[in-house]
Design a protein around this motif. Structure first.
Motif, mmCIF file in Angstrom:
data_model
loop_
_atom_site.group_PDB
_atom_site.id
_atom_site.type_symbol
_atom_site.label_atom_id
_atom_site.label_comp_id
_atom_site.label_asym_id
_atom_site.label_seq_id
_atom_site.Cartn_x
_atom_site.Cartn_y
_atom_site.Cartn_z
ATOM 1 N N TYR B 61 0.626 -1.408 -0.276
ATOM 2 C CA TYR B 61 0.200 0.114 0.025
ATOM 3 C C TYR B 61 0.823 1.588 0.106
ATOM 4 C CZ TYR B 61 -3.038 -2.660 1.678
ATOM 5 O OH TYR B 61 -4.291 -4.337 1.498
ATOM 6 N N ARG B 68 -5.424 7.826 4.758
ATOM 7 C CA ARG B 68 -5.407 6.014 5.617
ATOM 8 C C ARG B 68 -5.770 6.310 7.209
ATOM 9 N NH1 ARG B 68 -0.129 5.735 7.579
ATOM 10 N NH2 ARG B 68 1.274 7.486 5.941
ATOM 11 N N TYR B 76 -8.725 -0.388 2.990
ATOM 12 C CA TYR B 76 -7.186 -0.436 2.735
ATOM 13 C C TYR B 76 -7.441 -1.291 1.413
ATOM 14 C CZ TYR B 76 -4.179 1.611 5.703
ATOM 15 O OH TYR B 76 -3.714 2.822 6.890
#
Lengths: 95, 412
Positions: B61, B68, B76
């Motif tokens: 990622y 985030r 995610y």
């Protein structure tokens, strides 16, 4: 806490929690680092731990005016002094 | 106004791989993505089922902190497949942020791992004086967290649909997205679903005696859709996203058309929230064919919901038998990865697109002996080289929700 101790701790929180490394003391945090209201609330949680004391609603609302690292240090210093004088009102806290 | 709707990009994170090549390899070589349930110091010791459709490979990622901070594990997954789809699509940022692109994305119940952290604060001795529920915990865990983390990350300003109907979550996402584009309410829709690793979901099905429990030492041998030895479903994790576009504009911009959605149906059994219902499922299949304006004999392949529960497979097979007879080839793709819950519909749609493109039909894994009560349809028991022109993807959920998507291979 002394002003220097507060500064060290705040910079640590910015590095570790917000991944903002060594922010300038007078940088506008929103403009320079996209530090937003959600971050501000997270920061208040960290300040409570730092002071080992919960913040009242009115104390938290005052934090919404904060724009810079220096503002934060002023704010924490003020809270720290209030608590050292033993005049804080921690609100409805369970024993 | 009725417009043709095509799929122009897709991406999936699944227990059988992330890339198209990896997923196809698992299908062709018959490799299962079901592994042992992880010890979580919460529920795993009390669950009879010891297996899970697991994503155990690293995913790189590279999301910025600003994104985030409002994402739980489920987001995610969701943002990763959305990012890949948008990147590969070639759509420019002006279009993505124009309001002409919407998002239809959901999960079973947001992020259970973040919810678990919230609940811990009620029982934790530490930090009990302070506000220990994080400011972003709700944003990370709310039911529509996947959809709005996607809109935030890419500046998408169109419609947001966030279905949360358990196993039909992402098939509804695609179906409702299809209707948005078909009827001209949006020019494109980013659709899909995701669910993260979660033992509370396993516990729910375990309590209902619906989970597989006899293959805890040989996870790859379960689930076993339509097989006489099947003993229940296997919960899994995963995510998938597809980009739907209006056909003419996709063609004009020379997009890579992977397939066309020609029909969608969704109904409810109108009664029990758990038991499968043959009339409800039969009606869903018929409504899907009607929306596609095709006869049952036009369908070459069915991706069955096929969770490997005792009664669910029988009822689904009987419903397929009623409508299709024994003509289309039927595969239960959950046999490879378990039931990825909110993401199963989109993952099964993407795998069907892969098989359409590559010209094969994967067999139902672990289908050694067909239960005679499921024998009225044509099961794929071995790998079949086959040209799929039209496929149906069926999904059914707790709450009595049923969906059927009809896909056509990319063509003129």
């Amino acid at each position: 806490m002394t002003r220097d101790e507060i500064r060290v701790e705040i910079i640590r929180v910015f590095n570790e929690l917000f991944e903002i490394e060594n922010p300038g003391n007078d940088d506008d945090l929103r403009e320079a680092y996209e530090f937003d209201s959600i971050d501000a609330i997270e920061l208040l949680g960290e300040i409570e731990i730092m002071l080992a004391s919960p913040l009242t609603q009115s104390e938290k609302k005052k934090a919404m005016e904060i724009r810079t690292i220096n503002d934060i240090i002023d704010y924490v210093e003020s809270l720290s002094l209030t608590r050292s004088k033993g005049s804080s009102n921690p609100g409805n806290i369970s024993p | 106004m009725v417009r043709r709707v095509v799929i122009t990009e897709c991406a999936a994170i699944t227990p059988v791989g992330y890339s198209k090549d990896e997923i196809i390899k698992h299908l062709i070589e018959g490799i299962s993505g079901v592994k042992k349930l992880r010890i979580d110091d919460l529920l795993s010791d009390y669950i009879h089922c010891g297996v899970f459709g697991t994503i155990d490979y690293p995913i790189a990622y590279d999301f910025k902190r600003q994104h985030r901070k409002t994402m739980g594990p489920v987001s995610y997954y969701a943002c990763q497949v959305a990012k890949e789809v948008l990147k590969k699509s070639g759509l420019n940022n002006d279009f993505i942020t124009s309001g002409k692109l919407g998002v239809a994305f959901g999960s079973t119940h947001g992020s259970p791992s973040v919810q678990r952290e919230i609940y811990k604060t009620f029982f934790s001795e530490s930090r009990s004086e302070f506000a220990s529920i994080g400011a972003v915990d709700y944003l990370k865990s709310m039911v529509h967290t996947t959809a709005v983390n996607i809109t935030k990350m890419f500046g998408i300003t169109g419609r947001v649909i966030s279905s949360s109907t358990a196993c039909t979550t992402s098939s509804q996402s695609i179906g409702f997205g299809y209707e948005m584009v078909k009827y001209g309410l949006q020019d494109a829709m980013l659709c899909g679903g995701a669910d993260e690793y979660d033992t509370t979901t396993v516990a729910v099905f375990d309590n209902l005696l619906a989970c597989s429990t006899e293959f805890n030492d040989t996870p790859h041998l379960t689930p076993r859709p339509f097989d006489v030895q099947r003993d229940g479903l296997v919960v899994g994790e995963g995510a998938g996203a597809v980009l739907l576009e209006e056909y003419e504009s996709a063609k004009k911009r020379d997009a890579n058309i992977l397939g066309e959605i020609i029909g969608f149906s969704c109904n409810n059994n109108g009664g029990d929230l758990i038991l499968p219902n043959i009339d409800g499922i039969t009606q869903t299949i018929r409504l899907g064919l009607k929306d596609a304006d095709i006869g049952a004999d036009s369908v070459d392949f069915i991706s069955a919901h096929a969770t490997a529960t005792k009664m669910g497979d029988v009822i689904e097979a009987q419903a397929m038998g009623r409508v299709y007879g024994d003509s289309p080839v039927v595969t239960g793709l959950k046999s490879y990865m378990g039931h990825t819950m909110g993401s199963c519909g989109v993952i099964e749609t993407i795998i069907t697109l892969y098989m359409m493109h590559e010209g094969f039909i994967a067999p139902t894994l672990n289908l050694d002996t067909v239960d005679e009560r499921c024998a009225m349809v044509k099961h794929a028991k071995t790998l079949i080289e086959s040209n799929i022109d039209i496929a149906a993807i069926q999904n059914f959920a707790f709450g009595g929700v049923n969906t059927c998507l009809i896909l056509r291979k990319a063509g003129p």
